[in-house]
Design a protein around this motif. Structure first.
Motif, PDB file in Angstrom:
ATOM      1  N   GLN A  68       0.830  -1.203   0.000  1.00  0.00           N
ATOM      2  CA  GLN A  68       0.000   0.000   0.000  1.00  0.00           C
ATOM      3  C   GLN A  68       0.864   1.253   0.000  1.00  0.00           C
ATOM      4  OE1 GLN A  68      -3.549   0.188  -0.082  1.00  0.00           O
ATOM      5  NE2 GLN A  68      -3.079   2.329  -0.497  1.00  0.00           N
ATOM      6  N   PHE A  69       1.920   1.261   0.822  1.00  0.00           N
ATOM      7  CA  PHE A  69       2.836   2.402   0.838  1.00  0.00           C
ATOM      8  C   PHE A  69       3.505   2.584  -0.525  1.00  0.00           C
ATOM      9  CE2 PHE A  69       3.456   2.081   5.686  1.00  0.00           C
ATOM     10  CZ  PHE A  69       2.644   3.175   5.920  1.00  0.00           C
ATOM     11  N   ALA A  70       3.894   1.485  -1.155  1.00  0.00           N
ATOM     12  CA  ALA A  70       4.516   1.567  -2.482  1.00  0.00           C
ATOM     13  C   ALA A  70       3.544   2.161  -3.489  1.00  0.00           C
ATOM     14  CB  ALA A  70       4.969   0.177  -2.936  1.00  0.00           C
ATOM     15  N   LEU A  71       2.278   1.742  -3.397  1.00  0.00           N
ATOM     16  CA  LEU A  71       1.248   2.266  -4.292  1.00  0.00           C
ATOM     17  C   LEU A  71       1.042   3.759  -4.067  1.00  0.00           C
ATOM     18  CD1 LEU A  71      -0.822   1.333  -6.456  1.00  0.00           C
ATOM     19  CD2 LEU A  71      -2.425   0.905  -4.596  1.00  0.00           C
ATOM     20  N   ASP A  72       1.154   4.178  -2.803  1.00  0.00           N
ATOM     21  CA  ASP A  72       0.967   5.590  -2.444  1.00  0.00           C
ATOM     22  C   ASP A  72       2.245   6.413  -2.610  1.00  0.00           C
ATOM     23  OD1 ASP A  72      -1.647   5.011  -1.770  1.00  0.00           O
ATOM     24  OD2 ASP A  72      -1.202   4.736   0.364  1.00  0.00           O
ATOM     25  N   LYS A  73       3.311   5.759  -3.097  1.00  0.00           N
ATOM     26  CA  LYS A  73       4.603   6.410  -3.309  1.00  0.00           C
ATOM     27  C   LYS A  73       5.228   6.927  -2.005  1.00  0.00           C
ATOM     28  CE  LYS A  73       3.438   7.817  -8.058  1.00  0.00           C
ATOM     29  NZ  LYS A  73       3.665   6.458  -8.539  1.00  0.00           N
ATOM     30  N   LYS A  74       4.929   6.238  -0.905  1.00  0.00           N
ATOM     31  CA  LYS A  74       5.568   6.527   0.376  1.00  0.00           C
ATOM     32  C   LYS A  74       6.729   5.547   0.518  1.00  0.00           C
ATOM     33  CE  LYS A  74       1.257   8.208   2.418  1.00  0.00           C
ATOM     34  NZ  LYS A  74       0.228   8.004   3.494  1.00  0.00           N
ATOM     35  N   TYR A  75       7.802   5.844  -0.188  1.00  0.00           N
ATOM     36  CA  TYR A  75       8.840   4.847  -0.423  1.00  0.00           C
ATOM     37  C   TYR A  75       9.628   4.449   0.827  1.00  0.00           C
ATOM     38  CZ  TYR A  75       7.799   5.970  -5.281  1.00  0.00           C
ATOM     39  OH  TYR A  75       7.161   6.156  -6.478  1.00  0.00           O
ATOM     40  N   ASP A  76       9.955   5.391   1.678  1.00  0.00           N
ATOM     41  CA  ASP A  76      10.704   5.047   2.888  1.00  0.00           C
ATOM     42  C   ASP A  76       9.891   4.106   3.777  1.00  0.00           C
ATOM     43  OD1 ASP A  76      12.831   6.583   2.077  1.00  0.00           O
ATOM     44  OD2 ASP A  76      12.276   8.328   3.300  1.00  0.00           O
ATOM     45  N   SER A  77       8.616   4.399   3.919  1.00  0.00           N
ATOM     46  CA  SER A  77       7.738   3.548   4.729  1.00  0.00           C
ATOM     47  C   SER A  77       7.558   2.188   4.077  1.00  0.00           C
ATOM     48  CB  SER A  77       6.379   4.226   4.913  1.00  0.00           C
ATOM     49  OG  SER A  77       6.501   5.434   5.625  1.00  0.00           O
ATOM     50  N   ALA A  78       7.449   2.170   2.754  1.00  0.00           N
ATOM     51  CA  ALA A  78       7.290   0.900   2.041  1.00  0.00           C
ATOM     52  C   ALA A  78       8.494   0.008   2.265  1.00  0.00           C
ATOM     53  CB  ALA A  78       7.089   1.157   0.547  1.00  0.00           C
ATOM     54  N   GLU A  79       9.677   0.563   2.114  1.00  0.00           N
ATOM     55  CA  GLU A  79      10.894  -0.239   2.254  1.00  0.00           C
ATOM     56  C   GLU A  79      11.008  -0.811   3.662  1.00  0.00           C
ATOM     57  OE1 GLU A  79      15.439  -0.269   0.678  1.00  0.00           O
ATOM     58  OE2 GLU A  79      13.923   1.113  -0.079  1.00  0.00           O
ATOM     59  N   GLN A  80      10.659  -0.017   4.663  1.00  0.00           N
ATOM     60  CA  GLN A  80      10.724  -0.495   6.038  1.00  0.00           C
ATOM     61  C   GLN A  80       9.766  -1.660   6.264  1.00  0.00           C
ATOM     62  OE1 GLN A  80      12.851   0.299   8.412  1.00  0.00           O
ATOM     63  NE2 GLN A  80      11.885  -1.151   9.830  1.00  0.00           N
ATOM     64  N   LYS A  81       8.558  -1.550   5.749  1.00  0.00           N
ATOM     65  CA  LYS A  81       7.571  -2.609   5.950  1.00  0.00           C
ATOM     66  C   LYS A  81       7.916  -3.869   5.163  1.00  0.00           C
ATOM     67  CE  LYS A  81       4.986  -0.500   8.878  1.00  0.00           C
ATOM     68  NZ  LYS A  81       4.941  -0.968  10.287  1.00  0.00           N
ATOM     69  N   TYR A  82       8.470  -3.714   3.968  1.00  0.00           N
ATOM     70  CA  TYR A  82       8.923  -4.896   3.223  1.00  0.00           C
ATOM     71  C   TYR A  82       9.943  -5.668   4.060  1.00  0.00           C
ATOM     72  CZ  TYR A  82       6.887  -3.696  -1.371  1.00  0.00           C
ATOM     73  OH  TYR A  82       6.038  -3.441  -2.423  1.00  0.00           O
ATOM     74  N   LYS A  83      10.901  -4.950   4.620  1.00  0.00           N
ATOM     75  CA  LYS A  83      11.959  -5.592   5.398  1.00  0.00           C
ATOM     76  C   LYS A  83      11.400  -6.255   6.655  1.00  0.00           C
ATOM     77  CE  LYS A  83      15.667  -2.576   3.741  1.00  0.00           C
ATOM     78  NZ  LYS A  83      16.618  -1.483   4.085  1.00  0.00           N
TER      79      LYS A  83
END
Length: 209
Positions: free
Chosen positions: A134-149
């Motif tokens: 969802q963060f990746a879709l919203d272009k919230k990249y720092d948050s996306a990367e943290q959640k992926y990890k």
């Protein structure tokens, strides 16, 4: 489910994304018992997902919605099945920009979030990973990367090979979209490792090509 596993593991399978073969044929199946029909739907969805046919899997997710839980309530796959629908919905939402995929993916994220908040430990990494999507879709990249990890770390501790392969593959796609090609390659290598360990020969062959 045996036919599903054969189609995932055998690169010589002519139509790996279809629940068809010498053990079982969804096209010719006439069984109407609820549990049987539920597992047929589950098998068809898993084949589309794990063979990387994300838009087809997303279209199917919109078509079937929560039919599995309605046909087979209170079964252990009731928690994993929505996750399997949400992943291709997020993939299709990012690749096609179509709102219908985004809306349904978000609905499933909220559903899993309610289970997590209620204390269900089995959906924690599902929710972490879908939050990353969802963060990746919203272009919230720092948050996306943290959640992926975080999602990958939890799944690694639990040892779920198929989900690790899937998550590393999706993470690789995300990194490639951001032109982080070296990291994307490393993540894809991890995906291949876990898919090989799981025995998903068809997916391994496709990704290696």
């Amino acid at each position: 489910l045996w036919q599903m596993m054969k189609n995932l593991s055998d690169p010589s399978c002519p139509s790996p994304s279809e629940l068809e073969g010498d053990v079982f044929s969804a096209e010719n199946d006439k069984e109407t018992a609820n549990v049987h029909v539920a597992f047929r739907h589950f098998g068809q969805g898993e084949l589309a997902l794990y063979n990387g046919d994300y838009e087809d899997a997303a279209k199917r997710a919109l078509e079937v919605k929560d039919i599995y839980a309605k046909l087979c309530p209170c079964f252990f796959l009731d928690m994993a099945e929505p996750f399997s629908r949400a992943v291709p919905l997020y993939a299709a939402a990012r690749s096609t920009k179509k709102r219908k995929y985004r809306v349904e993916a978000r609905r499933l994220l909220k559903k899993l979030g309610k289970w997590k908040d209620a204390g269900n430990p089995n959906v924690v990494y599902y929710h972490l990973f879908l939050t990353a999507e969802q963060f990746a879709l919203d272009k919230k990249y720092d948050s996306a990367e943290q959640k992926y990890k975080e999602a990958i770390e939890v799944a690694t501790g639990l040892g779920y090979l198929h989900h690790l392969g899937l998550m590393y593959e999706r993470y690789a796609d995300y990194l490639e979209e951001r032109s982080m090609n070296e990291k994307s390659k490393e993540s894809l290598e991890q995906a291949l490792h876990y898919y090989k360990e799981w025995g998903a020969g068809v997916r391994v062959e496709r990704l290696e090509k």
